[in-house]
Design a protein around this motif. Structure first.
Motif, PDB file in Angstrom:
ATOM      1  N   LEU A  15      28.767  19.381 105.935  1.00 43.57           N
ATOM      2  CA  LEU A  15      28.118  20.690 105.861  1.00 43.57           C
ATOM      3  C   LEU A  15      28.975  21.787 106.461  1.00 43.57           C
ATOM      4  CD1 LEU A  15      24.462  19.746 106.834  1.00 43.57           C
ATOM      5  CD2 LEU A  15      25.392  20.144 104.583  1.00 43.57           C
ATOM      6  N   LYS A  16      30.112  21.388 106.980  1.00 34.44           N
ATOM      7  CA  LYS A  16      31.005  22.340 107.634  1.00 34.44           C
ATOM      8  C   LYS A  16      30.284  23.061 108.770  1.00 34.44           C
ATOM      9  CE  LYS A  16      34.336  22.599 104.118  1.00 34.44           C
ATOM     10  NZ  LYS A  16      33.975  21.262 103.670  1.00 34.44           N
ATOM     11  N   LEU A  17      29.507  22.285 109.481  1.00 28.81           N
ATOM     12  CA  LEU A  17      28.785  22.847 110.618  1.00 28.81           C
ATOM     13  C   LEU A  17      29.378  22.297 111.894  1.00 28.81           C
ATOM     14  CD1 LEU A  17      25.032  22.550 109.644  1.00 28.81           C
ATOM     15  CD2 LEU A  17      26.247  24.633 110.183  1.00 28.81           C
ATOM     16  N   HIS A  18      29.159  23.016 112.948  1.00 30.70           N
ATOM     17  CA  HIS A  18      29.516  22.460 114.238  1.00 30.70           C
ATOM     18  C   HIS A  18      28.504  21.374 114.577  1.00 30.70           C
ATOM     19  CE1 HIS A  18      30.663  22.285 118.462  1.00 30.70           C
ATOM     20  NE2 HIS A  18      31.802  22.816 118.044  1.00 30.70           N
ATOM     21  N   SER A  19      29.023  20.280 115.130  1.00 37.05           N
ATOM     22  CA  SER A  19      28.112  19.155 115.328  1.00 37.05           C
ATOM     23  C   SER A  19      27.009  19.492 116.324  1.00 37.05           C
ATOM     24  CB  SER A  19      28.891  17.930 115.789  1.00 37.05           C
ATOM     25  OG  SER A  19      29.440  18.174 117.053  1.00 37.05           O
ATOM     26  N   LYS A  20      27.336  20.372 117.252  1.00 42.75           N
ATOM     27  CA  LYS A  20      26.311  20.762 118.224  1.00 42.75           C
ATOM     28  C   LYS A  20      25.165  21.484 117.538  1.00 42.75           C
ATOM     29  CE  LYS A  20      28.156  21.334 122.857  1.00 42.75           C
ATOM     30  NZ  LYS A  20      28.840  22.246 123.740  1.00 42.75           N
ATOM     31  N   GLN A  21      25.579  22.384 116.682  1.00 45.37           N
ATOM     32  CA  GLN A  21      24.576  23.169 115.965  1.00 45.37           C
ATOM     33  C   GLN A  21      23.699  22.241 115.119  1.00 45.37           C
ATOM     34  OE1 GLN A  21      26.416  26.076 113.523  1.00 45.37           O
ATOM     35  NE2 GLN A  21      24.753  27.536 113.750  1.00 45.37           N
ATOM     36  N   LEU A  22      24.380  21.323 114.461  1.00 43.74           N
ATOM     37  CA  LEU A  22      23.650  20.392 113.618  1.00 43.74           C
ATOM     38  C   LEU A  22      22.684  19.560 114.449  1.00 43.74           C
ATOM     39  CD1 LEU A  22      23.374  19.079 110.793  1.00 43.74           C
ATOM     40  CD2 LEU A  22      24.916  17.335 111.629  1.00 43.74           C
ATOM     41  N   ARG A  23      23.189  19.133 115.600  1.00 43.72           N
ATOM     42  CA  ARG A  23      22.329  18.287 116.431  1.00 43.72           C
ATOM     43  C   ARG A  23      21.095  19.049 116.886  1.00 43.72           C
ATOM     44  NH1 ARG A  23      25.674  16.710 120.725  1.00 43.72           N
ATOM     45  NH2 ARG A  23      27.159  16.080 119.129  1.00 43.72           N
ATOM     46  N   ARG A  24      21.319  20.316 117.210  1.00 41.07           N
ATOM     47  CA  ARG A  24      20.167  21.113 117.638  1.00 41.07           C
ATOM     48  C   ARG A  24      19.140  21.210 116.507  1.00 41.07           C
ATOM     49  NH1 ARG A  24      22.322  26.149 118.916  1.00 41.07           N
ATOM     50  NH2 ARG A  24      23.729  25.241 120.444  1.00 41.07           N
ATOM     51  N   THR A  25      19.645  21.445 115.331  1.00 45.68           N
ATOM     52  CA  THR A  25      18.747  21.535 114.185  1.00 45.68           C
ATOM     53  C   THR A  25      18.019  20.217 113.960  1.00 45.68           C
ATOM     54  OG1 THR A  25      20.389  22.982 113.208  1.00 45.68           O
ATOM     55  CG2 THR A  25      18.623  22.231 111.787  1.00 45.68           C
ATOM     56  N   LEU A  26      18.777  19.139 114.070  1.00 40.29           N
ATOM     57  CA  LEU A  26      18.168  17.841 113.825  1.00 40.29           C
ATOM     58  C   LEU A  26      17.123  17.518 114.880  1.00 40.29           C
ATOM     59  CD1 LEU A  26      21.189  15.731 112.648  1.00 40.29           C
ATOM     60  CD2 LEU A  26      19.160  16.297 111.346  1.00 40.29           C
ATOM     61  N   ARG A  27      17.420  17.926 116.091  1.00 38.39           N
ATOM     62  CA  ARG A  27      16.435  17.661 117.137  1.00 38.39           C
ATOM     63  C   ARG A  27      15.143  18.406 116.835  1.00 38.39           C
ATOM     64  NH1 ARG A  27      18.253  19.864 121.894  1.00 38.39           N
ATOM     65  NH2 ARG A  27      20.219  18.752 121.637  1.00 38.39           N
ATOM     66  N   PHE A  28      15.327  19.599 116.379  1.00 34.43           N
ATOM     67  CA  PHE A  28      14.153  20.383 116.001  1.00 34.43           C
ATOM     68  C   PHE A  28      13.389  19.686 114.882  1.00 34.43           C
ATOM     69  CE2 PHE A  28      12.513  23.403 112.884  1.00 34.43           C
ATOM     70  CZ  PHE A  28      11.493  23.948 113.622  1.00 34.43           C
ATOM     71  N   LEU A  29      14.120  19.230 113.887  1.00 34.66           N
ATOM     72  CA  LEU A  29      13.468  18.585 112.753  1.00 34.66           C
ATOM     73  C   LEU A  29      12.824  17.269 113.169  1.00 34.66           C
ATOM     74  CD1 LEU A  29      16.078  19.274 109.974  1.00 34.66           C
ATOM     75  CD2 LEU A  29      13.865  20.344 110.284  1.00 34.66           C
ATOM     76  N   GLU A  30      13.439  16.632 114.164  1.00 34.07           N
ATOM     77  CA  GLU A  30      12.845  15.402 114.668  1.00 34.07           C
ATOM     78  C   GLU A  30      11.516  15.704 115.355  1.00 34.07           C
ATOM     79  OE1 GLU A  30      15.020  13.561 117.766  1.00 34.07           O
ATOM     80  OE2 GLU A  30      14.277  11.561 117.329  1.00 34.07           O
ATOM     81  N   GLU A  31      11.521  16.786 116.115  1.00 33.25           N
ATOM     82  CA  GLU A  31      10.272  17.177 116.771  1.00 33.25           C
ATOM     83  C   GLU A  31       9.209  17.526 115.745  1.00 33.25           C
ATOM     84  OE1 GLU A  31      11.344  20.310 119.382  1.00 33.25           O
ATOM     85  OE2 GLU A  31      12.334  18.931 120.752  1.00 33.25           O
ATOM     86  N   GLU A  32       9.674  18.056 114.633  1.00 33.00           N
ATOM     87  CA  GLU A  32       8.735  18.395 113.569  1.00 33.00           C
ATOM     88  C   GLU A  32       8.339  17.165 112.758  1.00 33.00           C
ATOM     89  OE1 GLU A  32       7.551  21.645 112.443  1.00 33.00           O
ATOM     90  OE2 GLU A  32       8.053  22.092 114.507  1.00 33.00           O
ATOM     91  N   LYS A  33       8.852  16.031 113.136  1.00 34.25           N
ATOM     92  CA  LYS A  33       8.517  14.752 112.512  1.00 34.25           C
ATOM     93  C   LYS A  33       9.004  14.639 111.077  1.00 34.25           C
ATOM     94  CE  LYS A  33       5.863  13.442 115.976  1.00 34.25           C
ATOM     95  NZ  LYS A  33       6.535  12.670 116.994  1.00 34.25           N
TER      96      LYS A  33
END
Lengths: 506, 197
Positions: A63-81
């Motif tokens: 995705l050409k994203l910074h992995s930190k940024q991606l992780r933050r997004t994923l954590r959010f999505l994980e919280e959103e189940k």
């Protein structure tokens, strides 16, 4: 993967409906044009619909994203189940298994990870969409939205809240009794004695609605409008949810399960064709450490079962003369159980050869639970019972058939030998069993069986006294006989059942 | 909602009551102590209907008081969320009105009053429909639905201590249920207007 398509569409719709303007930045941070990453959740979710389990680094790269940024997004999505994640420490090898699995799924993701190797242990995170949960979460979310709007609209079951304009202290209608003042007919703050204002609903809070008719009507209009808009805008989503309702939810399982399955599938495919695949599969096999733990367990079980079957076969081979159709099934059962008993026995024999005797039995059983101890006890009991019965049978047979005498002699010899030579005795016992099971039904006329029952009752009493001794000496043979205990139930009939129950209770 | 239940209580009795009338003394004291009290669990004790059993007394060291465990049947009243009650309006103001159903106080806020009723201030504040046919004022009888209940914190305390043996007389704090209600639903609202009688 035909059934995954509607679900992917659902995910895309959800992403655009609910996660369009989500930023992973905290609200306190000023949003400059550059750091504005709204819509990143949509991008990530879309990317995930095209993958199964994916390592987050790889996803970030794609995705050409910074992995930190991606992780933050994923954590959010994980919280959103919406997203399932898995973290594990692994070596390069472990990573390779994953790569192999990815290659095996062959869903159009060109992963060329084979070359990259790291020796150190790294924590890798993986993520995938959890479709079943997404479906539920989205339905719940929509339900909540609707309910909230409807409740607001009808002012149903909502506890009115009040707020003090001076000190921002909040009250609700349940506090009303404390808030009424004597001098005028409005509520006053306990804190600063300011006059409270009703917090008209949260959605149209700006109007400062102190409940006058005009404001109320306007609010209703607004709510109605909102609800209508909601229905219109969520219509495609609802349609998709309804379409998906009866479909099987695509299930990737846990990361381990998925990897195992994927690489297994890959291997299966390799078996047919392809020249470069074997090394891949061999790599998959070679790098077993973590993900294959579960699998190996299963294999152990299989091997155990296979071994048993082999043993059974050898057993049947060694005794080919027993082909009595009517009792085939019984015998089959018998044999397998016998076999099981023997396996156990052998493991115990090893111990007993070193030191011998009761202590060993105990040592081995200590590892088991108390229940198993009780089981052993019951078995021993049965062995004793069986012995009695056998002796009785033999006696009866001796009367009937002269041809049986040598065998019964063998039995009596065995029983007398008990304490002396366990191994030899065991073999003898086995032989006896076979004979017994051949003969017993033949000899089993009703009158005899009655006799046996009666005597069994007696035997029970005596056996109870001798329990300890039986336990010692009968222990080794009993395993081979437990089975007979099972078969015995048939022969013994009801009295036997009662006996068993009694012993169980004790 | 009303319930007829069996409750237990430890009664402390002064030695001067020991004698022929011991039982009567215990019962009258029980009635005095219990009737009209309220617990969060059981609600208001309306009346004691019978005494099932008086256990053996235990003399307390030092005081000479005797504690009797008493089992008694009583009628209790406990408001529940969603329950429909009939209540008498006790106060009307612009925030809504207060009503009483026996010992229970109920507040109906103005957004839970039908939209067509408007507040009229004055000597006798009231809520009236635009055509004046329905009027809610003090002493009106209304049928309402409870949408929330609250028991005072002291009540919860007392409640907890009641579950285990308690050696002191009834709590000194009279406890109250407080409810919020709505008349914004079918078949709710004024059922009897005092002015028309």
């Amino acid at each position: 993967m035909s059934s995954i398509e509607p679900f992917n569409r659902l995910v895309k719709l959800v992403a655009r409906a609910f996660y369009d303007d989500i930023t992973t930045k905290g609200d306190n941070q000023p949003k400059s044009g550059r750091s504005d990453n709204r819509g990143i959740a949509v991008v990530v979710l879309d990317a995930l619909t095209r993958r199964q389990w994916v390592r987050e680094e790889d996803l970030a790269k794609d995705l050409k994203l910074h992995s930190k940024q991606l992780r933050r997004t994923l954590r959010f999505l994980e919280e959103e189940k919406l997203v399932a994640r898995d973290h594990r420490k692994e070596t390069a090898k472990g990573a390779k298994i994953y790569s192999a699995a990815v290659a095996a799924t062959a869903d159009g993701q060109p992963f060329a990870k084979e070359g990259e190797e790291k020796i150190k242990l790294h924590t890798h995170s993986y993520c995938s969409l959890d479709y079943a949960q997404i479906y539920d979460v989205v339905r719940y979310r929509i339900h909540r939205m609707r309910k909230k709007l409807k409740d607001e609209l009808e002012c149903k079951n909502t506890v009115q809240e009040y707020i003090c304009p001076n000190c921002q202290r909040r009250y609700n209608a349940l506090d009303a009794l404390r808030l009424v003042s004597l001098e005028d007919d409005s509520f006053h703050c306990e804190n600063c004695n300011g006059e409270l204002v009703a917090e008209s609903d949260k959605l149209a809070a700006q109007e400062g609605g102190d409940g006058d008719d005009n404001a109320r009507r306007r609010r209703r209009e607004k709510l109605k409008d909102l609800l209508q808009k909601l229905e219109v805008h969520l219509k495609p989503l609802m349609e998709q949810i309804n379409r998906v309702k009866d479909l099987d939810v695509p299930e990737f399982g846990t990361l381990q399960a998925w990897e195992a399955r994927a690489s297994a599938a890959g291997r299966a495919a390799n078996g047919d064709s392809s020249s470069n695949d074997p090394n891949k599969s061999s790599q998959g096999y070679g790098g077993t450490p973590m993900p294959f733990l579960g699998d190996t367990k299963v294999e152990v079980a299989f091997s155990g079962a296979e071994g048993k079957q082999v043993d059974v076969k050898s057993e049947t081979d060694s005794t080919p003369q027993k082909v009595l159709p009517p009792w085939m099934i019984k015998q089959g059962m018998n044999l397998t159980k016998e076999q099981r008993g023997e396996v156990k026995q052998e493991s115990k024999m090893d111990g007993s050869s070193a030191t011998g005797g009761l202590s060993d039995d105990k040592k081995s059983t200590v590892e088991d639970d108390k229940t198993s101890l009780q089981d052993e006890y019951i078995r021993a009991y049965y062995a004793a019972l069986l012995k009695k019965q056998q002796e009785l049978d033999e006696a009866a047979k001796n009367q009937q058939e002269s041809s049986n005498t040598p065998i019964s002699d063998g039995l009596s010899g065995a029983s007398s030998n008990r304490q002396v030579g366990m191994k030899s005795k065991r073999e003898e016992v086995e032989g006896d069993d076979d004979v017994d099971w051949e003969e017993a039904p033949v000899a089993g006329t009703t009158s005899e069986s009655f006799k046996v029952h009666d005597l069994n009752v007696e035997a029970e009493a005596s056996a109870e006294d001798e329990d300890d001794i039986d336990w010692e000496e009968g222990f080794l043979e009993l395993q081979s006989r437990v089975i007979l205990g099972g078969g015995l139930l048939f022969a013994m009939g009801l009295t036997g059942c009662v006996l068993l129950l009694q012993t169980r209770h004790e | 909602m009303f319930f007829h239940i069996v409750l237990e209580r430890n009664m402390q009795l002064h030695p001067r009551h020991f004698g022929r009338n011991l039982r009567e003394h215990i019962i009258s004291k029980l009635m005095k102590d219990v009737e009209g009290t309220c617990s969060g669990r059981h609600g208001f004790v309306v009346a004691i209907t019978s005494v099932e059993n008086i256990g053996k007394g235990l003399i307390r060291d030092g005081t000479g008081f005797v504690t009797f465990p008493v089992k008694y049947q009583c009628v209790v009243f406990r408001p529940f969320k969603g329950e429909i009650l009939e209540a008498v309006v006790s106060m009307v103001n612009k925030m809504g009105f207060f009503a009483e159903a026996g010992p229970v106080q109920i507040f109906v806020s103005n957004h839970l009053i039908p939209d067509d009723m408007e507040f009229q201030s004055g000597d006798m504040p009231n809520y009236t429909t635009s055509d004046g046919s329905v009027k809610i004022q003090k002493d009106s009888e209304v049928r309402l639905k409870i949408i929330g209940t609250r028991v005072d914190a002291t009540e919860i305390d007392k409640n907890i201590s009641q579950s285990r043996p308690k050696w002191d007389p009834a709590g000194s704090h009279p406890s109250r249920f407080f409810c919020i209600g709505t008349i914004k639903d079918d078949f709710l609202g004024v059922i009897n207007d005092p002015t028309t009688i």
